[in-house]
Write a protein that holds these residues in place. Structure first.
Motif, PDB file in Angstrom:
ATOM      1  N   GLY A  33       0.818  -1.202   0.000  1.00 53.81           N
ATOM      2  CA  GLY A  33       0.000   0.000   0.000  1.00 53.81           C
ATOM      3  C   GLY A  33       0.857   1.260   0.000  1.00 53.81           C
ATOM      4  N   GLN A  34       1.971   1.225   0.756  1.00 54.33           N
ATOM      5  CA  GLN A  34       2.854   2.398   0.821  1.00 54.33           C
ATOM      6  C   GLN A  34       3.385   2.755  -0.551  1.00 54.33           C
ATOM      7  N   ALA A  35       3.812   1.727  -1.294  1.00 53.85           N
ATOM      8  CA  ALA A  35       4.357   1.971  -2.626  1.00 53.85           C
ATOM      9  C   ALA A  35       3.269   2.517  -3.543  1.00 53.85           C
ATOM     10  N   ALA A  36       2.032   2.036  -3.362  1.00 54.00           N
ATOM     11  CA  ALA A  36       0.924   2.512  -4.198  1.00 54.00           C
ATOM     12  C   ALA A  36       0.647   3.988  -3.934  1.00 54.00           C
ATOM     13  N   LEU A  37       0.630   4.368  -2.642  1.00 46.78           N
ATOM     14  CA  LEU A  37       0.384   5.772  -2.289  1.00 46.78           C
ATOM     15  C   LEU A  37       1.460   6.674  -2.889  1.00 46.78           C
ATOM     16  N   ALA A  38       2.715   6.206  -2.787  1.00 49.61           N
ATOM     17  CA  ALA A  38       3.825   7.014  -3.300  1.00 49.61           C
ATOM     18  C   ALA A  38       3.721   7.181  -4.815  1.00 49.61           C
ATOM     19  N   LEU A  39       3.437   6.097  -5.524  1.00 52.81           N
ATOM     20  CA  LEU A  39       3.379   6.178  -6.991  1.00 52.81           C
ATOM     21  C   LEU A  39       2.184   7.005  -7.453  1.00 52.81           C
ATOM     22  N   CYS A  40       1.032   6.799  -6.822  1.00 56.58           N
ATOM     23  CA  CYS A  40      -0.168   7.513  -7.264  1.00 56.58           C
ATOM     24  C   CYS A  40      -0.056   9.010  -7.003  1.00 56.58           C
ATOM     25  N   ALA A  41       0.819   9.401  -6.068  1.00 55.45           N
ATOM     26  CA  ALA A  41       0.997  10.823  -5.787  1.00 55.45           C
ATOM     27  C   ALA A  41       1.720  11.520  -6.940  1.00 55.45           C
ATOM     28  N   VAL A  42       2.484  10.761  -7.723  1.00 52.70           N
ATOM     29  CA  VAL A  42       3.291  11.412  -8.761  1.00 52.70           C
ATOM     30  C   VAL A  42       2.945  10.947 -10.176  1.00 52.70           C
ATOM     31  N   THR A  43       2.072   9.956 -10.311  1.00 53.23           N
ATOM     32  CA  THR A  43       1.784   9.411 -11.632  1.00 53.23           C
ATOM     33  C   THR A  43       0.283   9.418 -11.856  1.00 53.23           C
ATOM     34  N   GLN A  44      -0.120   9.752 -13.067  1.00 58.92           N
ATOM     35  CA  GLN A  44      -1.537   9.724 -13.364  1.00 58.92           C
ATOM     36  C   GLN A  44      -1.892   8.419 -14.070  1.00 58.92           C
ATOM     37  N   TYR A  45      -2.682   7.607 -13.396  1.00 63.93           N
ATOM     38  CA  TYR A  45      -3.086   6.336 -13.978  1.00 63.93           C
ATOM     39  C   TYR A  45      -4.487   6.453 -14.559  1.00 63.93           C
ATOM     40  N   ASP A  56       0.841  -4.581   4.155  1.00 65.79           N
ATOM     41  CA  ASP A  56       0.941  -3.449   5.085  1.00 65.79           C
ATOM     42  C   ASP A  56      -0.403  -2.772   5.326  1.00 65.79           C
ATOM     43  N   GLY A  57      -1.466  -3.564   5.234  1.00 67.95           N
ATOM     44  CA  GLY A  57      -2.753  -2.970   5.587  1.00 67.95           C
ATOM     45  C   GLY A  57      -3.868  -3.440   4.688  1.00 67.95           C
ATOM     46  N   ASP A  58      -5.048  -3.012   5.022  1.00 68.85           N
ATOM     47  CA  ASP A  58      -6.230  -3.429   4.306  1.00 68.85           C
ATOM     48  C   ASP A  58      -6.405  -2.601   3.037  1.00 68.85           C
ATOM     49  N   GLY A  59      -6.780  -3.291   1.937  1.00 71.21           N
ATOM     50  CA  GLY A  59      -6.936  -2.612   0.658  1.00 71.21           C
ATOM     51  C   GLY A  59      -8.058  -1.583   0.655  1.00 71.21           C
ATOM     52  N   ILE A  60      -9.077  -1.822   1.476  1.00 71.02           N
ATOM     53  CA  ILE A  60     -10.205  -0.878   1.500  1.00 71.02           C
ATOM     54  C   ILE A  60      -9.777   0.441   2.141  1.00 71.02           C
ATOM     55  N   ALA A  61      -8.989   0.339   3.236  1.00 71.65           N
ATOM     56  CA  ALA A  61      -8.457   1.557   3.866  1.00 71.65           C
ATOM     57  C   ALA A  61      -7.529   2.279   2.895  1.00 71.65           C
ATOM     58  N   LEU A  62      -6.735   1.498   2.159  1.00 69.87           N
ATOM     59  CA  LEU A  62      -5.822   2.089   1.178  1.00 69.87           C
ATOM     60  C   LEU A  62      -6.614   2.831   0.109  1.00 69.87           C
ATOM     61  N   LEU A  63      -7.698   2.221  -0.360  1.00 67.71           N
ATOM     62  CA  LEU A  63      -8.515   2.845  -1.403  1.00 67.71           C
ATOM     63  C   LEU A  63      -9.050   4.194  -0.927  1.00 67.71           C
ATOM     64  N   ARG A  64      -9.515   4.241   0.336  1.00 67.11           N
ATOM     65  CA  ARG A  64     -10.008   5.517   0.880  1.00 67.11           C
ATOM     66  C   ARG A  64      -8.908   6.568   0.851  1.00 67.11           C
ATOM     67  N   ARG A  65      -7.694   6.142   1.238  1.00 69.04           N
ATOM     68  CA  ARG A  65      -6.581   7.111   1.259  1.00 69.04           C
ATOM     69  C   ARG A  65      -6.228   7.571  -0.154  1.00 69.04           C
ATOM     70  N   LEU A  66      -6.269   6.622  -1.103  1.00 70.45           N
ATOM     71  CA  LEU A  66      -5.957   6.992  -2.488  1.00 70.45           C
ATOM     72  C   LEU A  66      -6.982   7.998  -3.011  1.00 70.45           C
ATOM     73  N   ARG A  67      -8.256   7.769  -2.702  1.00 70.28           N
ATOM     74  CA  ARG A  67      -9.300   8.701  -3.153  1.00 70.28           C
ATOM     75  C   ARG A  67      -9.096  10.063  -2.500  1.00 70.28           C
ATOM     76  N   LEU A  68      -8.766  10.073  -1.180  1.00 66.91           N
ATOM     77  CA  LEU A  68      -8.514  11.341  -0.477  1.00 66.91           C
ATOM     78  C   LEU A  68      -7.336  12.076  -1.101  1.00 66.91           C
ATOM     79  N   GLN A  69      -6.353  11.277  -1.529  1.00 65.54           N
ATOM     80  CA  GLN A  69      -5.146  11.840  -2.123  1.00 65.54           C
ATOM     81  C   GLN A  69      -5.426  12.374  -3.530  1.00 65.54           C
ATOM     82  N   GLY A  70      -6.627  12.106  -4.061  1.00 64.18           N
ATOM     83  CA  GLY A  70      -7.001  12.683  -5.346  1.00 64.18           C
ATOM     84  C   GLY A  70      -7.055  11.700  -6.498  1.00 64.18           C
ATOM     85  N   LEU A  71      -6.917  10.416  -6.208  1.00 61.06           N
ATOM     86  CA  LEU A  71      -6.994   9.431  -7.291  1.00 61.06           C
ATOM     87  C   LEU A  71      -8.391   9.474  -7.920  1.00 61.06           C
ATOM     88  N   ALA A  72      -8.433   9.772  -9.218  1.00 55.88           N
ATOM     89  CA  ALA A  72      -9.732   9.887  -9.895  1.00 55.88           C
ATOM     90  C   ALA A  72      -9.999   8.683 -10.786  1.00 55.88           C
TER      91      ALA A  72
END
Ligand code: CA
Length: 225
Positions: A33-45, A56-72
């Motif tokens: 999840g950490q690597a996903a957060l880092a990559l999504c912060a700088v790359t547009q997928y 390193d954690g639950d995927g659902i919690a990660l998804l919430r964080r990714l959406r908060l971080q602006g993943l569209a």
């Protein structure tokens, strides 16, 4: 289409990246999840495939964080946990679709196309001069006439169209192509650009790919077009 696979099963992650690469997607994988957060912060997928059980954690919690971080981008959840509660939690957290393991690659690809089409209604054709490019179907047309181009040429054109009037650096082009070629020689970008230029010229597209020394490339309309 640029895809991120978040999956800690290395065999599955690599298999997906290879299979998606063969379907002309630029796919890359991360295993935490950490690597996903880092990559999504700088790359547009364009699309994210997310496994729910990560080290390193639950995927659902990660998804919430990714959406908060602006993943569209649309998110497709991939998991062995085929329980109704997980499906609901995943969709509530911002997932767009859900696929239970084990799955057939063909079904995954069909769902990716469906998600992309759904997004495509808000993501219309890219046009410039007499060019029209459909990012979903990868169809290029000049004044309604289809123009054949390779996946890499279309990827270069898409970058230029998305930044119409702006400069795209050679590095940005390499970055969006690198998952197809582990080692991208920067001179290959010049080759793709010059092939694309010839095709656009032959189709009388009314545009020019101008090279700006040291900066990159820019799509310009012919003054007389
Ligand atoms: Ca897992």
């Amino acid at each position: 289409m640029r895809l991120l696979v978040i999956e800690d099963d290395l065999e599955l992650a690599n298999g997906l990246v290879n299979a998606l690469g063969q379907s002309h997607h630029a796919a890359e994988a991360v295993h935490t999840g950490q690597a996903a957060l880092a990559l999504c912060a700088v790359t547009q997928y364009d699309l994210v495939i997310l496994d729910l059980g990560l080290p390193d954690g639950d995927g659902i919690a990660l998804l919430r964080r990714l959406r908060l971080q602006g993943l569209a981008a649309p998110v497709l959840i991939l998991t062995a946990r085929d329980h109704l509660q997980d499906r609901i939690a995943g969709l509530d957290a911002g997932a767009d679709d859900y696929l239970a393991k084990p799955f057939a690659l063909g079904e995954l690809e069909a769902r990716i196309r469906a998600l992309w089409r759904r997004g495509a209604s808000t993501n219309p054709l890219l046009s410039f001069g007499r060019i029209e490019f459909d990012p979903a179907s990868r169809q290029l047309a000049v004044q309604g006439k289809p123009v054949a181009a390779t996946a890499r040429e279309l990827a270069v054109l898409e970058l230029l169209l998305r930044r119409s009037g702006g400069v795209v650096s050679k590095n940005q082009m390499i970055e969006s192509l690198y998952t197809w070629d582990q080692e991208v020689n920067p001179t290959m970008i010049e080759v793709f650009v010059s092939r694309l230029r010839r095709k656009l010229e032959r189709a009388d597209a009314g545009v020019e790919i101008r090279a700006l020394r040291g900066l990159g490339y820019r799509l310009e309309q012919h003054a007389h077009a």
